[in-house]
Design an enzyme around this catalytic site. Structure first.
Site, PDB file in Angstrom:
ATOM      1  N   ARG A 110      -5.693   2.010  16.868  1.00  0.00           N
ATOM      2  CA  ARG A 110      -6.109   2.145  15.469  1.00  0.00           C
ATOM      3  C   ARG A 110      -7.629   2.092  15.415  1.00  0.00           C
ATOM      4  O   ARG A 110      -8.246   1.185  15.971  1.00  0.00           O
ATOM      5  CB  ARG A 110      -5.516   1.007  14.629  1.00  0.00           C
ATOM      6  CG  ARG A 110      -5.933   1.057  13.165  1.00  0.00           C
ATOM      7  CD  ARG A 110      -5.195   0.007  12.344  1.00  0.00           C
ATOM      8  NE  ARG A 110      -5.587  -1.350  12.677  1.00  0.00           N
ATOM      9  CZ  ARG A 110      -4.960  -2.438  12.221  1.00  0.00           C
ATOM     10  NH1 ARG A 110      -3.892  -2.310  11.444  1.00  0.00           N
ATOM     11  NH2 ARG A 110      -5.372  -3.641  12.562  1.00  0.00           N
TER      12      ARG A 110
ATOM     13  N   HIS B 111      -3.420 -18.719  10.268  1.00  0.00           N
ATOM     14  CA  HIS B 111      -3.590 -18.935  11.705  1.00  0.00           C
ATOM     15  C   HIS B 111      -2.425 -19.738  12.280  1.00  0.00           C
ATOM     16  O   HIS B 111      -1.928 -19.458  13.369  1.00  0.00           O
ATOM     17  CB  HIS B 111      -4.896 -19.692  11.974  1.00  0.00           C
ATOM     18  CG  HIS B 111      -6.120 -18.870  11.752  1.00  0.00           C
ATOM     19  ND1 HIS B 111      -6.320 -17.646  12.344  1.00  0.00           N
ATOM     20  CD2 HIS B 111      -7.231 -19.100  11.007  1.00  0.00           C
ATOM     21  CE1 HIS B 111      -7.492 -17.165  11.979  1.00  0.00           C
ATOM     22  NE2 HIS B 111      -8.063 -18.021  11.167  1.00  0.00           N
TER      23      HIS B 111
ATOM     24  N   GLU C  48       0.153   2.986   4.667  1.00  0.00           N
ATOM     25  CA  GLU C  48       0.088   1.634   4.101  1.00  0.00           C
ATOM     26  C   GLU C  48      -0.363   1.631   2.652  1.00  0.00           C
ATOM     27  O   GLU C  48      -0.577   0.573   2.059  1.00  0.00           O
ATOM     28  CB  GLU C  48      -0.840   0.750   4.958  1.00  0.00           C
ATOM     29  CG  GLU C  48      -2.164   1.399   5.299  1.00  0.00           C
ATOM     30  CD  GLU C  48      -2.897   0.682   6.421  1.00  0.00           C
ATOM     31  OE1 GLU C  48      -2.689  -0.524   6.617  1.00  0.00           O
ATOM     32  OE2 GLU C  48      -3.698   1.353   7.110  1.00  0.00           O
TER      33      GLU C  48
ATOM     34  N   ARG D 163      -5.342  -3.059  17.994  1.00  0.00           N
ATOM     35  CA  ARG D 163      -6.242  -3.369  16.880  1.00  0.00           C
ATOM     36  C   ARG D 163      -7.685  -3.340  17.400  1.00  0.00           C
ATOM     37  O   ARG D 163      -8.234  -4.373  17.790  1.00  0.00           O
ATOM     38  CB  ARG D 163      -5.912  -4.734  16.299  1.00  0.00           C
ATOM     39  CG  ARG D 163      -4.482  -4.861  15.747  1.00  0.00           C
ATOM     40  CD  ARG D 163      -4.278  -6.257  15.170  1.00  0.00           C
ATOM     41  NE  ARG D 163      -2.963  -6.445  14.595  1.00  0.00           N
ATOM     42  CZ  ARG D 163      -1.935  -7.000  15.239  1.00  0.00           C
ATOM     43  NH1 ARG D 163      -2.082  -7.380  16.513  1.00  0.00           N
ATOM     44  NH2 ARG D 163      -0.775  -7.161  14.649  1.00  0.00           N
TER      45      ARG D 163
ATOM     46  N   CYS E 216       4.484  -0.623  12.604  1.00  0.00           N
ATOM     47  CA  CYS E 216       3.741  -1.638  13.354  1.00  0.00           C
ATOM     48  C   CYS E 216       3.465  -2.880  12.520  1.00  0.00           C
ATOM     49  O   CYS E 216       2.760  -3.779  12.952  1.00  0.00           O
ATOM     50  CB  CYS E 216       2.431  -1.057  13.881  1.00  0.00           C
ATOM     51  SG  CYS E 216       1.326  -0.460  12.580  1.00  0.00           S
TER      52      CYS E 216
ATOM     53  N   ASN F 105       2.746  -4.659   6.008  1.00  0.00           N
ATOM     54  CA  ASN F 105       2.051  -5.763   5.334  1.00  0.00           C
ATOM     55  C   ASN F 105       1.243  -5.253   4.138  1.00  0.00           C
ATOM     56  O   ASN F 105       1.359  -5.757   3.019  1.00  0.00           O
ATOM     57  CB  ASN F 105       1.138  -6.492   6.317  1.00  0.00           C
ATOM     58  CG  ASN F 105       1.911  -7.149   7.440  1.00  0.00           C
ATOM     59  OD1 ASN F 105       3.128  -7.288   7.354  1.00  0.00           O
ATOM     60  ND2 ASN F 105       1.234  -7.532   8.495  1.00  0.00           N
ATOM     61  N   ASP F 106       0.408  -4.241   4.380  1.00  0.00           N
ATOM     62  CA  ASP F 106      -0.400  -3.715   3.276  1.00  0.00           C
ATOM     63  C   ASP F 106       0.435  -2.877   2.316  1.00  0.00           C
ATOM     64  O   ASP F 106       0.203  -2.902   1.102  1.00  0.00           O
ATOM     65  CB  ASP F 106      -1.565  -2.883   3.820  1.00  0.00           C
ATOM     66  CG  ASP F 106      -2.799  -3.733   4.087  1.00  0.00           C
ATOM     67  OD1 ASP F 106      -2.985  -4.732   3.372  1.00  0.00           O
ATOM     68  OD2 ASP F 106      -3.568  -3.409   5.008  1.00  0.00           O
TER      69      ASP F 106
ATOM     70  N   ARG G 198      -1.043 -10.660  -0.308  1.00  0.00           N
ATOM     71  CA  ARG G 198      -0.148 -11.295   0.661  1.00  0.00           C
ATOM     72  C   ARG G 198      -0.705 -12.605   1.209  1.00  0.00           C
ATOM     73  O   ARG G 198       0.015 -13.351   1.861  1.00  0.00           O
ATOM     74  CB  ARG G 198       0.157 -10.330   1.820  1.00  0.00           C
ATOM     75  CG  ARG G 198      -1.044  -9.853   2.614  1.00  0.00           C
ATOM     76  CD  ARG G 198      -0.605  -8.748   3.566  1.00  0.00           C
ATOM     77  NE  ARG G 198      -1.701  -8.067   4.218  1.00  0.00           N
ATOM     78  CZ  ARG G 198      -2.145  -8.353   5.423  1.00  0.00           C
ATOM     79  NH1 ARG G 198      -1.608  -9.322   6.111  1.00  0.00           N
ATOM     80  NH2 ARG G 198      -3.139  -7.668   5.962  1.00  0.00           N
TER      81      ARG G 198
END
Length: 575
Positions: free
Chosen positions: A334, A191, A435, A298, A506, A458-459, A469
């Protein structure tokens, strides 16, 4: 002069100032039996009320700096404070074991924290351990009458140094005075990292022993480009970094001018630079930052911000609002992406040993067609208000993509009959997130079934290197510039382009300075990122020739084998 490296740069920039060392008050307490149980229960109740009021005040202050996604952390803390189970465990311990309120708070929060920390396969739930720790701090500070450190008291240019920061710490930070942040704990997806990026404060997390190595008012430089901290810099070093900082700030000013311009390379190739959003308010920011569209909406945040599965009409209104806000610019939504590190309080997900490898994203949608159909119907209805694309997450196989498309077409045919509109949904584009390595390696065949791809770095990185991660101990394996990963991205783009399928990105890499020329050289069509990064990326695109970027990619893939080598080479190329 001492240089410290090996932290995790999460928000770029240069910070030069004196150290403001954030030290926690001593919240230890006299662990004695309770003399008056009723009084201890009252003290606990007072602390709960005061901590709740404090959270409400911090949220109100933070509303000027943070978006809804980040503000939700305060709601999560508030829910825990008011949770009957959480409160009853503390009151029961005071009543039955005759302990002081501090002991009850410490015991119960420690149990909750240990439970969350043990969930090593679920970074989202592990993050809840930090939330519990933060709640315990606030309760104990009220019980002990010892105020927590307040960053908004900083009244001179400073770099905040701490073992760790909580979102509540950052919520009332004085952005004008804080020139940088360095902590011992925290990762790229925490965060605090997300909030620091949105606040545009140079930040390095995970810098070991930084609190032991610094003292208050010590001169410090935070280099969140080179991922290092310099203590007691000499005059030459300070002057060098001051010039870099000035250049960077001047560049930011020029980026703002570029936000209204098209992202066209010097040799004439046009790129789409889009924004990632989580709600309607985010789309307003995307529009003001000059985004060419929304590359990633998202939609799970519509579900996570609700206490029930959003109805078709509720979702329709949200999607329509975003399309109207973007005023004719394309919006890519998505479909529901829960599981792994995202859960819903009102929807029971199976308990799994490896949730990131289990029931999540499109797998849940296909297993719960009533939820999937509700979302698709809302999206198809909203498509009448602007150009819409639907993106399916976590596609592993060609069969999954075909099954998802089949449900879409069934919903579309049904709605056409209901609304007597034979063209409803005609222009909706269907694509998928790349991903998972199996999808990446099957790009050629998947492209024949899709209007577009969007690479979720990321994934994809996580699965390619088999490294969580969210786990700091393996964060060194987060290597977006490793030639193996770059070659995989190139393979995806080439496979898609053979069939005329456009490719977007993205993931976090899309907005990184070092990544842009590589992505341009590989032929990526669209980039999507945090809205505040859009002007910078547009400005950078206009400075490069695609032909030069192609040569850069060739050099990188043939000459180097390590992530660090590629970063160093590209950094020199940019300079």
């Amino acid at each position: 002069m001492l240089t410290k490296e090996k932290g995790i740069a999460v928000s770029e920039g240069i910070g030069i100032a004196k150290v403001y060392k954030l030290t926690e008050p001593d919240l230890s307490f006299d662990d004695v039996p309770a003399e008056d149980v009723a009084n201890e229960l009252q003290r606990l109740d007072d602390a709960l009320q005061k901590a709740t009021q404090e959270l409400d005040q911090m949220k109100a202050t933070a509303e000027n700096n943070l978006d809804k996604e980040e503000l939700a952390i305060f709601d999560a803390h508030r829910m825990m404070l008011s949770d009957p189970e959480f409160q009853s465990q503390m009151t029961d311990e005071i009543t039955n074991q005759k302990v002081v309120a501090e002991r009850a708070v410490s015991d119960v929060t420690s149990q909750f924290e240990a439970t969350f920390t043990a969930m090593t396969d679920n970074p989202y739930m592990q993050e809840r351990a930090n939330d519990v720790k933060d709640i315990a701090r606030h309760l104990l500070s009220w019980l002990e009458g010892k105020p927590l450190p307040n960053i908004d008291e900083i009244n001179e240019p400073s770099v905040v140094v701490a073992k760790e920061l909580s979102p509540s710490d950052l919520s009332h930070l004085n952005k004008k005075m804080v020139r940088g942040i360095v902590t011992e704990k925290g990762g790229k997806t925490s965060h605090v990292a997300i909030m620091a990026r949105n606040l545009e404060i140079p930040t390095i997390l995970g810098m070991a022993s930084i609190t032991d190595d610094t003292s208050s008012r010590q001169n410090i430089i935070v280099d969140a480009f080179g991922n290092k901290v310099i203590l007691d810099p000499d005059s030459n070093t300070r002057q060098l970094y001051q010039q870099q900082s000035t250049n960077y700030l001047e560049s930011k000013a020029s980026w703002r001018e570029a936000k209204g311009l098209p992202a066209v390379s010097k040799d004439g190739t046009t790129f789409s630079v889009n924004a990632n959003i989580g709600n309607v308010d985010d789309s307003k920011l995307a529009a003001t930052q000059g985004a060419d569209g929304v590359g990633l909406f998202r939609s799970e945040f519509l579900y996570m911000g609700s206490d029930h599965l959003p109805t078709e009409d509720e979702q329709f209104e949200a999607y329509r609002s975003v399309l109207k806000t973007m005023d004719g610019k394309p919006v890519t939504v998505r479909t529901l992406d829960i599981g792994g590190d995202k859960s819903l309080s009102y929807f029971d997900l199976p308990t799994e040993a490896n949730p990131f490898l289990g029931d999540r994203a499109i797998r849940i949608s296909l297993q719960h067609p009533e939820i999937f159909r509700t979302q698709l119907r809302a999206l198809i209805r909203a498509s009448a208000y602007g150009p819409l694309a639907i993106m399916f997450p976590m596609i592993s196989t060609l069969d999954e993509l075909q099954r998802a498309k089949k449900v879409f077409y069934e919903c579309r045919d049904q709605l056409r009959k209901e609304y007597a509109d034979p063209h409803l949904g005609d222009d909706v584009k269907l694509g998928l997130m790349i991903e998972i390595p199996s999808a990446a390696l099957n790009a050629d065949k998947l492209a024949q079934e899709a209007d577009f791809f969007s690479i979720g770095t990321n994934d994809l990185l996580q699965y390619l290197f088999a490294a969580d991660r969210g786990n700091e101990s393996v964060s060194y394996l987060y290597q977006p510039f490793n030639p193996v990963f770059l070659q995989l991205v190139k393979t995806i783009i080439e496979g898609a382009h053979r069939h005329g399928t456009k490719v977007a990105m993205c993931g976090e890499m899309a907005g990184e300075r070092l990544a842009l020329p590589l992505l341009m050289g590989m032929g990526l069509d669209e980039l999507s990122m945090t809205a505040t990064s859009v002007p910078r990326v547009k400005s950078m695109v206009r400075k490069y020739k695609v032909a030069d970027c192609r040569k850069l990619v060739k050099d990188v893939l043939t000459k180097y084998s390590r992530d660090s080598e590629v970063q160093k080479y590209v950094d020199g190329w940019l300079k």
